[in-house]
Design a protein around this motif. Structure first.
Motif, mmCIF file in Angstrom:
data_model
loop_
_atom_site.group_PDB
_atom_site.id
_atom_site.type_symbol
_atom_site.label_atom_id
_atom_site.label_comp_id
_atom_site.label_asym_id
_atom_site.label_seq_id
_atom_site.Cartn_x
_atom_site.Cartn_y
_atom_site.Cartn_z
ATOM 1 N N GLN A 308 0.833 -1.214 0.000
ATOM 2 C CA GLN A 308 0.000 0.000 0.000
ATOM 3 C C GLN A 308 0.866 1.261 0.000
ATOM 4 O O GLN A 308 0.565 2.243 -0.682
ATOM 5 C CB GLN A 308 -0.928 -0.021 1.227
ATOM 6 C CG GLN A 308 -1.888 1.140 1.310
ATOM 7 C CD GLN A 308 -2.930 1.120 0.192
ATOM 8 O OE1 GLN A 308 -3.691 0.170 0.068
ATOM 9 N NE2 GLN A 308 -2.944 2.158 -0.650
ATOM 10 N N ARG A 309 1.972 1.207 0.747
ATOM 11 C CA ARG A 309 2.841 2.390 0.830
ATOM 12 C C ARG A 309 3.487 2.672 -0.534
ATOM 13 O O ARG A 309 3.661 3.815 -0.924
ATOM 14 C CB ARG A 309 3.889 2.176 1.922
ATOM 15 C CG ARG A 309 4.646 3.409 2.364
ATOM 16 C CD ARG A 309 3.757 4.445 3.026
ATOM 17 N NE ARG A 309 3.272 3.988 4.322
ATOM 18 C CZ ARG A 309 3.942 4.156 5.470
ATOM 19 N NH1 ARG A 309 5.088 4.774 5.495
ATOM 20 N NH2 ARG A 309 3.434 3.705 6.600
ATOM 21 N N ILE A 310 3.811 1.602 -1.273
ATOM 22 C CA ILE A 310 4.368 1.792 -2.624
ATOM 23 C C ILE A 310 3.317 2.491 -3.495
ATOM 24 O O ILE A 310 3.602 3.455 -4.217
ATOM 25 C CB ILE A 310 4.786 0.433 -3.240
ATOM 26 C CG1 ILE A 310 6.040 -0.095 -2.546
ATOM 27 C CG2 ILE A 310 5.034 0.558 -4.743
ATOM 28 C CD1 ILE A 310 6.470 -1.495 -2.987
ATOM 29 N N THR A 313 3.074 6.073 -2.553
ATOM 30 C CA THR A 313 4.284 6.860 -2.797
ATOM 31 C C THR A 313 4.443 7.214 -4.269
ATOM 32 O O THR A 313 4.937 8.294 -4.596
ATOM 33 C CB THR A 313 5.523 6.080 -2.275
ATOM 34 O OG1 THR A 313 5.314 5.816 -0.906
ATOM 35 C CG2 THR A 313 6.811 6.864 -2.439
ATOM 36 N N ILE A 314 4.047 6.290 -5.150
ATOM 37 C CA ILE A 314 4.170 6.636 -6.582
ATOM 38 C C ILE A 314 2.783 6.887 -7.205
ATOM 39 O O ILE A 314 2.638 6.936 -8.430
ATOM 40 C CB ILE A 314 4.992 5.579 -7.371
ATOM 41 C CG1 ILE A 314 4.381 4.179 -7.263
ATOM 42 C CG2 ILE A 314 6.451 5.571 -6.910
ATOM 43 C CD1 ILE A 314 5.067 3.139 -8.174
ATOM 44 N N GLN A 315 1.781 6.987 -6.341
ATOM 45 C CA GLN A 315 0.424 7.389 -6.761
ATOM 46 C C GLN A 315 -0.127 6.550 -7.909
ATOM 47 O O GLN A 315 -0.422 7.051 -9.001
ATOM 48 C CB GLN A 315 0.450 8.879 -7.169
ATOM 49 C CG GLN A 315 0.635 9.810 -5.988
ATOM 50 C CD GLN A 315 -0.629 9.970 -5.157
ATOM 51 O OE1 GLN A 315 -1.620 10.489 -5.630
ATOM 52 N NE2 GLN A 315 -0.592 9.525 -3.929
ATOM 53 N N ILE A 316 -0.272 5.260 -7.657
ATOM 54 C CA ILE A 316 -0.837 4.382 -8.689
ATOM 55 C C ILE A 316 -2.189 3.806 -8.238
ATOM 56 O O ILE A 316 -2.734 2.923 -8.893
ATOM 57 C CB ILE A 316 0.141 3.244 -9.071
ATOM 58 C CG1 ILE A 316 0.645 2.503 -7.813
ATOM 59 C CG2 ILE A 316 1.316 3.762 -9.898
ATOM 60 C CD1 ILE A 316 1.508 1.279 -8.100
ATOM 61 N N LEU A 383 3.995 -4.124 -8.462
ATOM 62 C CA LEU A 383 3.668 -2.732 -8.158
ATOM 63 C C LEU A 383 4.929 -1.860 -8.113
ATOM 64 O O LEU A 383 4.919 -0.719 -8.551
ATOM 65 C CB LEU A 383 2.932 -2.635 -6.809
ATOM 66 C CG LEU A 383 1.581 -3.365 -6.722
ATOM 67 C CD1 LEU A 383 0.998 -3.246 -5.317
ATOM 68 C CD2 LEU A 383 0.592 -2.811 -7.743
ATOM 69 N N GLY A 384 5.996 -2.434 -7.599
ATOM 70 C CA GLY A 384 7.232 -1.648 -7.426
ATOM 71 C C GLY A 384 7.975 -1.437 -8.733
ATOM 72 O O GLY A 384 8.630 -0.419 -8.928
ATOM 73 N N ARG A 424 13.756 -0.236 -0.482
ATOM 74 C CA ARG A 424 14.744 -1.208 0.024
ATOM 75 C C ARG A 424 14.055 -2.214 0.960
ATOM 76 O O ARG A 424 14.408 -3.387 0.986
ATOM 77 C CB ARG A 424 15.927 -0.505 0.721
ATOM 78 C CG ARG A 424 16.886 0.168 -0.262
ATOM 79 C CD ARG A 424 18.265 0.406 0.341
ATOM 80 N NE ARG A 424 19.089 -0.794 0.297
ATOM 81 C CZ ARG A 424 19.919 -1.124 -0.702
ATOM 82 N NH1 ARG A 424 20.065 -0.319 -1.730
ATOM 83 N NH2 ARG A 424 20.609 -2.240 -0.657
ATOM 84 N N LEU A 425 13.075 -1.734 1.723
ATOM 85 C CA LEU A 425 12.279 -2.666 2.544
ATOM 86 C C LEU A 425 11.624 -3.707 1.633
ATOM 87 O O LEU A 425 11.685 -4.917 1.886
ATOM 88 C CB LEU A 425 11.151 -1.935 3.274
ATOM 89 C CG LEU A 425 11.350 -1.236 4.600
ATOM 90 C CD1 LEU A 425 10.010 -0.732 5.130
ATOM 91 C CD2 LEU A 425 11.971 -2.157 5.637
ATOM 92 N N ALA A 426 10.993 -3.196 0.557
ATOM 93 C CA ALA A 426 10.272 -4.085 -0.367
ATOM 94 C C ALA A 426 11.234 -5.084 -1.014
ATOM 95 O O ALA A 426 10.945 -6.279 -1.131
ATOM 96 C CB ALA A 426 9.560 -3.265 -1.430
#
Ligand SMILES: Cc1cc2nc3c(=O)[nH]c(=O)nc-3n(C[C@H](O)[C@H](O)[C@H](O)COP(=O)(O)OP(=O)(O)OC[C@H]3O[C@@H](n4cnc5c(N)ncnc54)[C@H](O)[C@@H]3O)c2cc1C
Length: 479
Positions: A308-310, A313-316, A383-384, A424-426
């Motif tokens: 969700q944070r990804i 953060t990149i608004q997708i 997603l990333g 980096r977490l991902a």
């Protein structure tokens, strides 16, 4: 002795000096200072500290000594006990995001399950229920830590393997006045060499008496060797390797070089039937699955949070397929939570007064997770996308190009360093050596997924569905 502190755990493990081998060399000196183990031993110590400073919610009072004992050693008698256990397990899991499959509660639960199943060994040949009970009390009063190894070396898995002489699996080669002599190998022991003790049980399906046993020995027992795989700890900061620097548990092959297991530590031997019954009919399965599923819920929350944070953060988040990928994780999470609650709700008190969670929902939760976990990590990759590889190190940000990187790698409302910290977490969770090992781990947690689903097929109670079909067949016959 009440629950231990982290410092006590580290002192004990260093003093043990188990025989641990890595890249052809024996690990020398304090293992807690070795680069491959420093992080995980520190993390384990922090778990003990957490328990020590939260005795009210994480311990219970020993009925024999009054000592404060870790709740993961509790044999539940009520539904409330099951809930307390779950909350404690999830508190520890929260600390590591569920990435420590062998946090001490896992094996403490296994030992509690064994102690709660001693009735199965009663009156059986070569079985010693009273020794097992005594050992459980000994371990819980000292807050001992454990690894375990159950699985036979992967030399030959064909259906006809029993026709060949098994020359690799750890087997009893002698029984003398002092105890059993064990020779051969087992795999794997995660955290091998960094726990006080190791529990060894024959995997279900032993074909020979010499392969049917159950015992526990200190990790530094003479002749016992832990052979490590390559370490997945990378040299670097917590920013660079947020998970692998702290939670790399290490997996070891265990070699028994004519190891003497003293009788007082032998719980059963030379009894194929008892070894199988203990596993199948005892409380090992329901108790352990309850611990595993409780931890996996927290791990799924971590995966969901990162995914969700990804997205944010990149608004997708406006794309439908992105939403449905996130919802896939949400559905998995909610189903697992529901299955654990169902197992607790349908728990029953057995003849010995122990509250046993229902197996069926737990089997389904854990078998489902073996399939869902790789898919969830895939969703994070999907997603990333390139973000999973646009992950300069901390030193890049503090170097000459740091300002530019901060600018070019920014996300919505976050500068480059913060956006990269998230990616980096991902990456460390899903794609680094540590991350891909996590995926393999969850695929095979509690055994081969194929055979686990076979077990579900055979045990599933589907009387209702069968009755429903009968109902309609009967209707047809009536008309
Ligand atoms: C990272 C990691 C850590 C581990 N840590 C521990 C630990 O701490 N302690 C411990 O005891 N164990 C540990 N294990 C071992 C784990 O329990 C086993 O991986 C699991 O039980 C599967 O057994 P196996 O690896 O021997 O696979 P195998 O049984 O060799 O299976 C290999 C393949 O063959 C297929 N196959 C084999 N036999 C059959 C059959 N009869 N029917 C159908 N298909 C079959 C399987 O489906 C699979 O695809 C760990 C494993 C991993 C990956």
């Amino acid at each position: 002795m009440p629950v231990i502190t982290g410092e006590e755990y580290i002192k004990r493990i260093d003093a043990l000096g188990a025989e641990v081998w890595m890249a052809g060399d024996k690990v020398k000196g304090n293992i807690s200072e070795h680069p491959a183990f420093r992080g995980i031993i520190q993390s384990q110590a922090e778990l003990y500290d957490l328990q020590h400073s939260n005795k009210k919610s994480m311990t219970f009072s020993s009925e024999t000594t009054g000592n404060a004992i870790g709740l993961s050693y509790l044999i539940p008698k009520t539904r409330g006990d099951l809930e307390r256990r779950r909350r404690m397990i999830q508190r520890w899991a929260w600390y590591s995001g569920g990435l420590m499959g062998r946090s001490p509660d896992y094996m403490n639960t296994v030992l509690a399950a064994f102690a709660a199943s001693v009735d199965i060994l009663d009156g059986e040949e070569n079985c010693y229920p009273e020794r097992l009970l005594h050992f459980y009390e000994y371990a819980r009063e000292r807050d001992l830590s454990f690894t375990h190894t159950f699985v036979n070396p992967q030399s030959n898995r064909s259906k006809l393997a029993f026709m060949e002489e098994d020359v690799t699996n750890a087997r009893i080669i002698d029984r003398n006045r002092e105890g059993l002599i064990i020779k051969g190998a087992k795999l794997l022991a995660t955290q091998g060499g960094i726990t006080d003790e190791m529990i060894v049980f024959s995997a279900p399906g032993a074909q020979e008496n010499a392969h049917a046993y159950g015992f526990s020995i200190p990790s530094n027992t003479q002749g016992l060797k832990f052979v490590c795989r390559e370490s997945f700890v990378c040299n670097g900061s917590m920013y660079d390797y947020p998970f692998s620097s702290r939670f790399e548990e290490m997996d070891t092959i265990v070699i028994f070089d004519e190891v003497l297991v003293p009788w007082k530590r032998v719980f059963l031997h030379d009894n194929i039937r008892a070894a199988a019954q203990f596993y199948v009919k005892g409380k090992f399965v329901p108790f352990t699955l309850h611990q595993i599923a409780s931890r996996q819920i927290i791990k799924t929350e971590l995966l969901l949070g990162i995914a969700q944070r990804i997205v944010d953060t990149i608004q997708i988040g406006e794309y439908q397929h992105v939403q449905s990928k996130i919802v896939e994780i949400m559905k998995g999470l909610e189903v697992m939570k529901a299955l654990v609650l169902k197992a607790e709700h349908e728990a029953v008190v057995d003849a010995s007064g122990i509250m046993v969670p229902a197996r069926q929902p737990l089997y389904i939760s854990v078998n489902q997770f073996q399939e869902m976990y790789p898919r969830f990590t895939e969703i994070i990759e999907l997603l990333g996308a390139s973000g999973m590889m646009s992950i300069p190190k901390e030193s890049d940000f503090s170097g000459q190009l740091g300002k530019q990187l901060d600018h070019f790698l920014q996300g919505v409302d976050v500068k480059g360093t913060d956006r990269v910290a998230l990616f980096r977490l991902a990456w460390d969770l899903t794609m680094s050596s540590f991350g891909s090992r996590q995926t393999l781990y969850e695929r095979f947690f509690f055994g081969d997924p194929v055979r686990l689903s076979q077990t579900i097929y055979h045990m599933y109670e589907n009387k209702n569905s069968s009755d429903l079909v009968d109902h309609f067949l009967a209707k047809k016959a009536d008309s």
